[in-house]
Design an enzyme around this catalytic site. Structure first.
Site, mmCIF file in Angstrom:
data_model
loop_
_atom_site.group_PDB
_atom_site.id
_atom_site.type_symbol
_atom_site.label_atom_id
_atom_site.label_comp_id
_atom_site.label_asym_id
_atom_site.label_seq_id
_atom_site.Cartn_x
_atom_site.Cartn_y
_atom_site.Cartn_z
ATOM 1 N N GLY A 38 0.843 -1.203 0.000
ATOM 2 C CA GLY A 38 0.000 0.000 0.000
ATOM 3 C C GLY A 38 0.873 1.245 0.000
ATOM 4 O O GLY A 38 1.880 1.308 0.703
ATOM 5 N N ARG A 71 0.331 -5.118 -6.463
ATOM 6 C CA ARG A 71 0.405 -6.442 -5.861
ATOM 7 C C ARG A 71 0.761 -7.387 -7.007
ATOM 8 O O ARG A 71 0.029 -7.489 -7.973
ATOM 9 C CB ARG A 71 -0.933 -6.833 -5.241
ATOM 10 C CG ARG A 71 -1.368 -5.840 -4.171
ATOM 11 C CD ARG A 71 -2.364 -6.417 -3.219
ATOM 12 N NE ARG A 71 -2.976 -5.369 -2.414
ATOM 13 C CZ ARG A 71 -2.369 -4.711 -1.430
ATOM 14 N NH1 ARG A 71 -1.124 -4.982 -1.103
ATOM 15 N NH2 ARG A 71 -3.003 -3.774 -0.755
ATOM 16 N N ASP A 75 5.566 -5.104 5.941
ATOM 17 C CA ASP A 75 6.315 -6.311 6.302
ATOM 18 C C ASP A 75 6.223 -7.413 5.241
ATOM 19 O O ASP A 75 7.188 -8.119 4.987
ATOM 20 C CB ASP A 75 5.941 -6.829 7.700
ATOM 21 C CG ASP A 75 4.490 -7.192 7.829
ATOM 22 O OD1 ASP A 75 3.696 -6.754 6.972
ATOM 23 O OD2 ASP A 75 4.138 -7.917 8.777
ATOM 24 N N ILE A 81 1.017 3.288 6.371
ATOM 25 C CA ILE A 81 0.314 4.219 7.268
ATOM 26 C C ILE A 81 -0.028 3.557 8.599
ATOM 27 O O ILE A 81 -0.329 4.226 9.565
ATOM 28 C CB ILE A 81 -0.987 4.780 6.630
ATOM 29 C CG1 ILE A 81 -1.983 3.649 6.331
ATOM 30 C CG2 ILE A 81 -0.688 5.633 5.403
ATOM 31 C CD1 ILE A 81 -3.410 4.159 6.093
ATOM 32 N N ASP A 82 0.023 2.237 8.647
ATOM 33 C CA ASP A 82 -0.502 1.505 9.808
ATOM 34 C C ASP A 82 0.368 1.600 11.074
ATOM 35 O O ASP A 82 -0.113 1.333 12.164
ATOM 36 C CB ASP A 82 -0.684 0.017 9.467
ATOM 37 C CG ASP A 82 -1.631 -0.190 8.290
ATOM 38 O OD1 ASP A 82 -2.448 0.699 8.034
ATOM 39 O OD2 ASP A 82 -1.531 -1.241 7.626
ATOM 40 N N HIS A 125 -9.800 5.562 2.024
ATOM 41 C CA HIS A 125 -8.467 5.857 1.470
ATOM 42 C C HIS A 125 -8.061 7.315 1.550
ATOM 43 O O HIS A 125 -6.920 7.644 1.216
ATOM 44 C CB HIS A 125 -8.381 5.337 0.032
ATOM 45 C CG HIS A 125 -8.296 3.835 0.005
ATOM 46 N ND1 HIS A 125 -9.392 3.042 0.231
ATOM 47 C CD2 HIS A 125 -7.236 3.000 -0.169
ATOM 48 C CE1 HIS A 125 -9.017 1.774 0.178
ATOM 49 N NE2 HIS A 125 -7.723 1.710 -0.060
ATOM 50 N N GLN A 154 -7.399 8.561 4.114
ATOM 51 C CA GLN A 154 -6.354 8.495 5.154
ATOM 52 C C GLN A 154 -4.980 8.199 4.572
ATOM 53 O O GLN A 154 -3.971 8.336 5.234
ATOM 54 C CB GLN A 154 -6.652 7.353 6.140
ATOM 55 C CG GLN A 154 -7.939 7.477 6.871
ATOM 56 C CD GLN A 154 -8.393 6.137 7.436
ATOM 57 O OE1 GLN A 154 -7.970 5.747 8.508
ATOM 58 N NE2 GLN A 154 -9.239 5.446 6.722
ATOM 59 N N ARG A 155 -4.971 7.701 3.346
ATOM 60 C CA ARG A 155 -3.703 7.227 2.780
ATOM 61 C C ARG A 155 -3.101 8.200 1.766
ATOM 62 O O ARG A 155 -1.889 8.294 1.612
ATOM 63 C CB ARG A 155 -3.921 5.866 2.128
ATOM 64 C CG ARG A 155 -2.794 4.929 2.430
ATOM 65 C CD ARG A 155 -3.172 3.522 2.193
ATOM 66 N NE ARG A 155 -3.179 3.183 0.784
ATOM 67 C CZ ARG A 155 -3.556 1.984 0.319
ATOM 68 N NH1 ARG A 155 -3.960 1.053 1.158
ATOM 69 N NH2 ARG A 155 -3.544 1.730 -0.956
HETATM 70 O O1 F6P Z 1 -1.682 -1.229 4.950
HETATM 71 C C1 F6P Z 1 -2.248 -0.021 4.577
HETATM 72 C C2 F6P Z 1 -3.741 -0.146 4.407
HETATM 73 O O2 F6P Z 1 -4.264 1.127 4.055
HETATM 74 C C3 F6P Z 1 -4.488 -0.720 5.606
HETATM 75 O O3 F6P Z 1 -4.663 0.217 6.626
HETATM 76 C C4 F6P Z 1 -5.745 -1.211 4.954
HETATM 77 O O4 F6P Z 1 -6.298 -2.273 5.674
HETATM 78 C C5 F6P Z 1 -5.279 -1.678 3.608
HETATM 79 O O5 F6P Z 1 -4.047 -1.050 3.349
HETATM 80 C C6 F6P Z 1 -6.228 -1.392 2.480
HETATM 81 O O6 F6P Z 1 -5.702 -1.966 1.345
HETATM 82 P P1 F6P Z 1 -6.282 -1.702 -0.120
HETATM 83 O O7 F6P Z 1 -5.873 -0.319 -0.520
HETATM 84 O O8 F6P Z 1 -5.645 -2.738 -0.963
HETATM 85 O O9 F6P Z 1 -7.759 -1.808 -0.027
#
Ligand code: F6P
Length: 366
Positions: free
Chosen positions: A11, A74, A105, A151-152, A284, A286-287
């Site tokens: 991510g 991925r 990780d 971000i986790d 998202h 948050q990301r």
């Molecule tokens: O690991 C980062 C993260 O944003 C997690 O907080 C969340 O569970 C996951 O990725 C979401 O993944 P995706 O963007 O593949 O839905």
């Protein structure tokens, strides 16, 4: 000249671009050539235009940009040996024998496995006449260095992962916005935040915004939590609070590991307290977005350290991951760090929540 590859994987997280910029510029500064591997492991497997030399100016403006400008994906092919064989061949053809990977990780574990497998991969490439013994000669060892981007903030052994503070900043700002509308209508809100199996974002956001109640996976609420939560919220209301905010980590569950959802909590507040309640799943938002100061600083210092770690490494050096502990940038053993991280999830699965809290680190201590 040594050729160092840099890649982002898993991510995206704010600050990944800062890491790429720092690696590229430090590599050049130290007399090496820098290569960006686009689209994560996919770029390594496909090669071609997805592996591109980066000059000093190519990373101009990277520091303030969100997401990852060199992409991430991925990649199923890299999970298979044929994919890793293609990746090894692409690297040797481009003269790259060191990779700096910024990811979570899972991505970093994949990288360590690639390094362990490397001698057998290049042997097979010679046996199948994909490469000549002369071609592989200078590439007997693969150097890997990890940077934790997520971000986790779920990696043990480091106080912060690249991206977690930017995300926290955005969560807090979103919760503040919800406060305004919640107060106006005297409503309740259940706000779900990301974090996968880790409650760091939820807990920190709850503290920073003065939320009424928080759910995190490492410390699930004890049996009867429904009454406890409603009691706390009623008490806060009787003191004059015009709104009630519950923050729930996406990985929240009860002591029996049954998932607790935001909608379940909302129903409870509606029914038991007759509180007009809404659910907000931040998702998202948050990301994405700009990296905050801390993530720009952290990614820059760690990117620099990653290049130094590549240049210091010997074939015997265990794969390092660059960490930060008590404000100092350090090199740790990647696989030890990953094992520690996995032990938290294992403790949660075994319902040993005290151990999970203890393993998570100081911030979670009660
Ligand atoms: O690991 C980062 C993260 O944003 C997690 O907080 C969340 O569970 C996951 O990725 C979401 O993944 P995706 O963007 O593949 O839905």
């Amino acid at each position: 000249k040594r050729r160092i590859g840099v890649m982002t994987s898993g991510g995206d997280a704010p600050g990944m671009n800062g890491a790429v910029r720092a690696v590229v510029r430090m590599a050049i500064y130290r007399g090496c050539e820098a290569y960006a591997v686009y689209e994560g492991y996919e770029g390594l497997v496909q090669g071609g235009d997805l592996i591109k030399e980066m000059k000093w100016d190519d990373v101009r403006g990277y520091l303030s940009r969100g997401g990852t400008l060199i992409g991430t994906a991925r990649c199923m092919a890299f999970m298979e040996r044929w994919g890793r064989l293609k990746a090894a061949k692409n690297m040797i053809k481009r003269g790259i024998d060191a990779l700096i990977i910024c990811g979570g990780d899972g991505s970093l574990t994949g990288a360590d496995r690639f390094r362990a497998e490397w001698p057998s991969l290049i042997r097979e490439l010679v046996d199948t006449k994909e490469l000549t013994p002369e071609e592989i000669e200078p590439f007997k060892h693969l150097n890997i260095v990890g940077l934790v981007g997520s971000i986790d903030n779920d990696m043990s052994g480091t106080d912060a992962t690249i991206g977690c503070y930017s995300s926290l900043e955005r969560i807090c700002s979103a919760v503040d916005d919800v406060f305004d509308t919640a107060s106006s209508h005297q409503r309740g809100f259940v706000i779900e935040v990301m974090g996968r199996h880790c409650g760091w974002l939820a807990l920190m956001a709850a503290i920073a915004t003065g939320a009424d109640y928080v759910f995190i996976p490492e410390r699930p609420p004890s049996t009867g939590w429904e009454d406890e939560m409603c009691g706390i919220i009623s008490k806060h209301r009787s003191r004059g609070k015009r709104r009630s905010i519950v923050i729930i980590a996406e990985g929240a569950h009860d002591v029996e590991l049954n998932k607790i959802t935001a909608y379940q909590v909302k129903e409870l507040l509606n029914k038991k307290l007759k509180l007009d309640t809404r659910v907000t799943i931040l998702g998202h938002i948050q990301r994405g977005g700009q990296a905050c100061f801390y993530d720009r600083w952290l990614s820059t210092l760690q990117g620099v350290e990653a290049v130094n770690a590549v240049l210091d490494a010997t074939p015997e050096t265990p794969t390092p991951v660059i960490t930060i502990r008590e404000n100092k940038i350090e090199r740790s053993d990647l696989m030890e760090t990953v094992a520690l991280t996995k032990s938290v999830t294992a403790a949660i699965q075994a319902k040993d929540f005290d151990k999970a809290m203890q393993l998570r680190d100081v911030e979670f201590k009660e």
